[in-house]
Design a protein around this motif. Sequence first.
Motif, mmCIF file in Angstrom:
data_model
loop_
_atom_site.group_PDB
_atom_site.id
_atom_site.type_symbol
_atom_site.label_atom_id
_atom_site.label_comp_id
_atom_site.label_asym_id
_atom_site.label_seq_id
_atom_site.Cartn_x
_atom_site.Cartn_y
_atom_site.Cartn_z
ATOM 1 N N LEU A 16 0.516 -1.536 0.016
ATOM 2 C CA LEU A 16 0.101 -0.317 -0.319
ATOM 3 C C LEU A 16 0.757 1.348 -0.342
ATOM 4 O O LEU A 16 0.671 1.664 -1.171
ATOM 5 N N ARG A 17 1.886 1.462 1.024
ATOM 6 C CA ARG A 17 2.933 2.388 0.761
ATOM 7 C C ARG A 17 3.792 2.346 -0.553
ATOM 8 O O ARG A 17 3.632 3.495 -0.810
ATOM 9 N N HIS A 18 4.107 1.261 -1.837
ATOM 10 C CA HIS A 18 4.924 1.337 -1.900
ATOM 11 C C HIS A 18 3.585 2.395 -3.467
ATOM 12 O O HIS A 18 4.291 2.872 -4.331
ATOM 13 N N THR A 19 2.397 1.938 -3.265
ATOM 14 C CA THR A 19 1.796 2.320 -4.318
ATOM 15 C C THR A 19 1.349 3.620 -3.990
ATOM 16 O O THR A 19 1.201 4.468 -5.159
ATOM 17 N N TYR A 20 1.553 3.865 -3.270
ATOM 18 C CA TYR A 20 0.977 5.751 -2.736
ATOM 19 C C TYR A 20 2.472 6.383 -2.669
ATOM 20 O O TYR A 20 2.333 7.472 -4.106
ATOM 21 N N GLY A 21 3.246 6.246 -3.341
ATOM 22 C CA GLY A 21 4.660 6.834 -3.153
ATOM 23 C C GLY A 21 4.640 6.499 -4.741
ATOM 24 O O GLY A 21 4.904 7.578 -5.492
ATOM 25 N N ASN A 23 2.287 6.254 -7.077
ATOM 26 C CA ASN A 23 1.300 7.584 -7.622
ATOM 27 C C ASN A 23 1.294 8.490 -7.404
ATOM 28 O O ASN A 23 1.129 9.436 -8.354
ATOM 29 N N LEU A 24 2.581 9.256 -6.110
ATOM 30 C CA LEU A 24 2.450 10.877 -6.282
ATOM 31 C C LEU A 24 3.280 10.231 -7.200
ATOM 32 O O LEU A 24 3.056 11.405 -7.649
ATOM 33 N N VAL A 25 4.072 10.154 -7.559
ATOM 34 C CA VAL A 25 5.497 10.552 -8.328
ATOM 35 C C VAL A 25 4.580 10.671 -10.146
ATOM 36 O O VAL A 25 5.404 11.308 -10.413
ATOM 37 N N GLU A 26 3.829 9.659 -9.504
ATOM 38 C CA GLU A 26 3.147 9.320 -11.871
ATOM 39 C C GLU A 26 2.068 10.683 -11.792
ATOM 40 O O GLU A 26 2.294 11.269 -12.381
ATOM 41 N N ILE A 31 10.075 14.251 -7.271
ATOM 42 C CA ILE A 31 10.453 12.955 -6.300
ATOM 43 C C ILE A 31 10.366 13.052 -5.261
ATOM 44 O O ILE A 31 10.420 12.488 -4.392
ATOM 45 N N HIS A 32 10.503 14.518 -5.105
ATOM 46 C CA HIS A 32 10.666 15.019 -3.608
ATOM 47 C C HIS A 32 9.458 14.954 -2.836
ATOM 48 O O HIS A 32 9.264 15.091 -1.984
ATOM 49 N N ARG A 37 6.924 12.745 2.359
ATOM 50 C CA ARG A 37 4.809 11.945 2.327
ATOM 51 C C ARG A 37 5.427 10.752 3.010
ATOM 52 O O ARG A 37 4.977 10.673 4.508
ATOM 53 N N LEU A 38 6.561 10.572 2.049
ATOM 54 C CA LEU A 38 6.697 9.157 3.445
ATOM 55 C C LEU A 38 8.248 9.232 3.656
ATOM 56 O O LEU A 38 8.699 7.850 4.766
#
Length: 75
Positions: A16-21, A23-26, A31-32, A37-38
């Motif tokens: 879930l954390r990886h998916t969130y990260g 999606n944020l980048v996409e 990248i910042h 956020r994480l």
Amino acid sequence: MAKAFKSNKSMSPHKLRHTYGTNLVEQSGDIHLPMTRLGHTSTTTAALYKNPEQEKAKKTAKLLGERRTNYLEKD
């Protein structure tokens, strides 16, 4: 959160954390944003959420779709 997806046994807090990260980048192209956020202190760690192969596949699929559309319009 993972407990809410009991039907998907491969779901985990890490995924879930990886998916969130990812999606944020996409969505942001920055990248910042996932880095802050994480709670990452290094852009190298945050860069794990940016997958250049996935981006390449999306661009290629888009180009192939446009090529197909152009081909069909010629008929």
